[in-house]
Design a protein around this motif. Structure first.
Motif, PDB file in Angstrom:
ATOM      1  N   VAL A  46     -16.005  30.923 -39.158  1.00 49.73           N
ATOM      2  CA  VAL A  46     -14.915  31.327 -38.106  1.00 49.73           C
ATOM      3  C   VAL A  46     -14.824  30.195 -37.120  1.00 49.73           C
ATOM      4  O   VAL A  46     -13.982  29.649 -36.743  1.00 49.73           O
ATOM      5  N   ALA A  47     -16.080  30.159 -36.397  1.00 49.39           N
ATOM      6  CA  ALA A  47     -16.096  29.150 -35.302  1.00 49.39           C
ATOM      7  C   ALA A  47     -17.475  28.511 -35.112  1.00 49.39           C
ATOM      8  O   ALA A  47     -18.589  29.240 -35.234  1.00 49.39           O
ATOM      9  N   THR A  48     -17.532  27.267 -35.079  1.00 45.29           N
ATOM     10  CA  THR A  48     -18.642  26.545 -34.694  1.00 45.29           C
ATOM     11  C   THR A  48     -19.382  26.511 -33.482  1.00 45.29           C
ATOM     12  O   THR A  48     -18.442  26.115 -32.454  1.00 45.29           O
ATOM     13  N   THR A  49     -20.443  27.203 -33.267  1.00 44.92           N
ATOM     14  CA  THR A  49     -21.176  27.441 -31.804  1.00 44.92           C
ATOM     15  C   THR A  49     -22.072  26.269 -31.474  1.00 44.92           C
ATOM     16  O   THR A  49     -22.415  26.337 -30.480  1.00 44.92           O
ATOM     17  N   MET A  62     -16.810  20.366 -28.301  1.00 44.69           N
ATOM     18  CA  MET A  62     -16.332  21.576 -28.010  1.00 44.69           C
ATOM     19  C   MET A  62     -14.969  21.480 -27.585  1.00 44.69           C
ATOM     20  O   MET A  62     -14.607  20.951 -26.267  1.00 44.69           O
ATOM     21  N   TYR A  63     -13.931  22.107 -28.005  1.00 44.87           N
ATOM     22  CA  TYR A  63     -12.541  21.815 -27.770  1.00 44.87           C
ATOM     23  C   TYR A  63     -11.819  23.383 -27.383  1.00 44.87           C
ATOM     24  O   TYR A  63     -12.004  24.238 -28.289  1.00 44.87           O
ATOM     25  N   ALA A  64     -11.325  23.512 -26.198  1.00 47.56           N
ATOM     26  CA  ALA A  64     -11.121  24.885 -25.808  1.00 47.56           C
ATOM     27  C   ALA A  64      -9.680  25.006 -26.237  1.00 47.56           C
ATOM     28  O   ALA A  64      -8.750  24.295 -25.812  1.00 47.56           O
ATOM     29  N   ALA A  71     -21.054  19.915 -25.690  1.00 49.51           N
ATOM     30  CA  ALA A  71     -20.551  19.740 -24.377  1.00 49.51           C
ATOM     31  C   ALA A  71     -18.897  19.781 -24.607  1.00 49.51           C
ATOM     32  O   ALA A  71     -18.215  19.566 -25.842  1.00 49.51           O
ATOM     33  N   LEU A  72     -18.078  20.290 -23.495  1.00 49.57           N
ATOM     34  CA  LEU A  72     -16.698  20.288 -23.802  1.00 49.57           C
ATOM     35  C   LEU A  72     -16.297  18.927 -24.063  1.00 49.57           C
ATOM     36  O   LEU A  72     -16.840  17.983 -23.772  1.00 49.57           O
ATOM     37  N   THR A  73     -15.312  18.713 -24.865  1.00 49.24           N
ATOM     38  CA  THR A  73     -14.472  17.294 -25.107  1.00 49.24           C
ATOM     39  C   THR A  73     -14.038  16.286 -23.604  1.00 49.24           C
ATOM     40  O   THR A  73     -14.167  15.339 -23.430  1.00 49.24           O
ATOM     41  N   SER A  74     -13.897  17.142 -22.636  1.00 49.05           N
ATOM     42  CA  SER A  74     -13.957  16.675 -21.349  1.00 49.05           C
ATOM     43  C   SER A  74     -15.099  16.287 -20.504  1.00 49.05           C
ATOM     44  O   SER A  74     -14.843  15.237 -19.817  1.00 49.05           O
ATOM     45  N   ASN A  75     -16.218  16.547 -21.198  1.00 46.09           N
ATOM     46  CA  ASN A  75     -17.454  15.847 -20.811  1.00 46.09           C
ATOM     47  C   ASN A  75     -18.244  15.126 -21.937  1.00 46.09           C
ATOM     48  O   ASN A  75     -19.541  14.937 -21.807  1.00 46.09           O
ATOM     49  N   GLY A  76     -17.446  14.528 -22.937  1.00 41.43           N
ATOM     50  CA  GLY A  76     -17.736  13.703 -24.006  1.00 41.43           C
ATOM     51  C   GLY A  76     -18.299  14.388 -25.275  1.00 41.43           C
ATOM     52  O   GLY A  76     -18.960  13.686 -26.174  1.00 41.43           O
ATOM     53  N   GLY A  77     -18.223  15.901 -25.298  1.00 40.19           N
ATOM     54  CA  GLY A  77     -18.763  16.515 -26.634  1.00 40.19           C
ATOM     55  C   GLY A  77     -17.605  16.878 -27.487  1.00 40.19           C
ATOM     56  O   GLY A  77     -16.556  16.227 -27.478  1.00 40.19           O
ATOM     57  N   LEU A  92     -15.186  29.145 -24.237  1.00 36.08           N
ATOM     58  CA  LEU A  92     -14.902  27.859 -24.153  1.00 36.08           C
ATOM     59  C   LEU A  92     -13.779  27.628 -22.860  1.00 36.08           C
ATOM     60  O   LEU A  92     -14.025  26.757 -21.787  1.00 36.08           O
ATOM     61  N   ASN A  93     -12.736  28.359 -22.733  1.00 41.42           N
ATOM     62  CA  ASN A  93     -11.726  28.280 -21.599  1.00 41.42           C
ATOM     63  C   ASN A  93     -12.317  28.667 -20.213  1.00 41.42           C
ATOM     64  O   ASN A  93     -12.242  27.896 -19.486  1.00 41.42           O
ATOM     65  N   ALA A  94     -13.407  29.520 -20.135  1.00 39.85           N
ATOM     66  CA  ALA A  94     -14.061  29.878 -19.151  1.00 39.85           C
ATOM     67  C   ALA A  94     -14.764  28.674 -18.383  1.00 39.85           C
ATOM     68  O   ALA A  94     -14.762  28.437 -17.243  1.00 39.85           O
TER      69      ALA A  94
END
Length: 345
Positions: free
Chosen positions: A118-121, A339-341, A331-337, A247-249
């Motif tokens: 379902v979702a990669t954590t 994880m995409y919200a 990390a979130l994609t915005s931080n170079g990772g 992730l959105n949070a």
């Protein structure tokens, strides 16, 4: 032709909508007021029982996330420790609703009709743990080594590929039981212990002398560690979107610590935040379609937290792992990772 096309579209839409309403496993969770979730029975940082026998750790928090979203109460997650191979067998046999125990998503596993990835954590990779006394600095020095690995895992295939591609001789001790596998390694029966890097960092802590063992710098595979559920579209959607709420949070800087302040003053918040938590927002509308409580997004963050909170709590800089989130693929994609919200609207 236009009428035929319109009819086909209406028929397709009807089929999809009908399918989306089907959710016998989700209905069972609601009926029993309990979500059964499988974790590793002894993995420090990821899932380990506390003094009261309650499992705590990074992976267990995603069990709690699902229970918070579906039942409104994270404590209604019935978290059970179980071995790797048995966890997948239990899911296929309808003995649990989901598993959060560092299972790598692969094509063969995803094709199994009894499981849904379902979702990669956590984005991880396979590595090697060796006794520091050997003085080994690279996996290229492991010629002739005996490697302890887990039966039924992707580890065996990865080491076969890696050693085979380099024509490096090795011998494998294929041991299913984790306790026996670690005992074999710590006692010197194996020269090397192979697993995901985070699992190595965790398992090293089970030694009486963790500092006596070194994780080599080599990472030989990609391991997307993913939440697995029974194949029920409604349950899959609930778990997937609950994770996206976390992730959105993070994207909006909302945490379990400030969420009540945020909700108390939603009019001053960005539209994305209002969509997440307002009672008349997109998430409330989604709730009806997903079969979840209207405040499902709020409950996930208030009771469990944003993704970064869960990461920092169990694996971050202030823990024995000392991992800097923004230096990893998690990390979130915005931080170079990676994880995409996904947009919640």
């Amino acid at each position: 032709m236009k009428k035929l096309l319109s009819s086909a579209i209406l028929l397709t839409t009807s089929v999809v909508a009908s399918s989306a309403m089907a959710g016998p496993v989700l209905d069972e969770i609601k009926s029993n007021d309990k979500l059964v979730c499988l974790v590793n029975p002894n993995s420090p940082g990821f899932s380990v029982p506390d003094s009261e026998g309650i499992y705590q750790g990074f992976n267990t928090d995603f069990c709690r996330m699902a229970a918070a979203a579906i039942l409104g109460d994270a404590d209604k997650a019935d978290i059970r420790g179980i071995g790797f191979s048995d966890s997948m067998k239990t899911l296929v046999a309808d003995g649990a609703h989901m598993a959060s125990r560092s299972i790598t998503a692969t094509g063969t596993r995803d094709a199994d009709a009894g499981m849904a990835f379902v979702a990669t954590t956590f984005y991880d990779g396979q590595g090697f743990l060796v006794p520091a006394s050997l003085g080994i600095e690279s996996a290229a020095e492991l010629s002739g080594a005996t490697v302890c690995a887990e039966d039924g895992s992707t580890t065996l295939l990865n080491i076969a590929d890696w050693f085979g591609d380099r024509n490096i001789a090795y011998r494998v001790e294929n041991i299913a039981d984790k306790t026996a596998r670690l005992e074999a390694f710590f006692s010197g029966k194996c020269d090397v212990y192979a697993s995901d890097v985070t699992a190595l960092l965790s398992d090293r802590l089970l030694s009486e002398t963790p500092e006596a063992f070194t994780v080599l710098p080599d990472v030989i595979s990609a391991e997307p560690l993913t939440l697995v559920t029974q194949p029920d579209q409604a349950l899959e959607a609930a778990v997937f979107w609950a994770f996206q709420v976390m992730l959105n949070a993070d994207h909006f800087g909302v945490t379990s610590q400030n969420i009540d302040e945020v909700v108390a003053d939603l009019d001053s918040q960005p539209k994305g935040v209002r969509r997440l938590f307002a009672s008349d927002s997109a998430t409330a509308e989604m709730a009806g379609k997903l079969g979840l409580p209207k405040d499902w997004a709020y409950q996930v963050i208030r009771q469990v937290g944003a993704y970064s909170e869960v990461f920092e709590r169990h694996l971050g800089k202030e823990t024995a792992f000392g991992i800097e989130l923004n230096e990893t693929a998690n990390a979130l994609t915005s931080n170079g990772g990676q994880m995409y919200a996904y947009p919640i609207r």
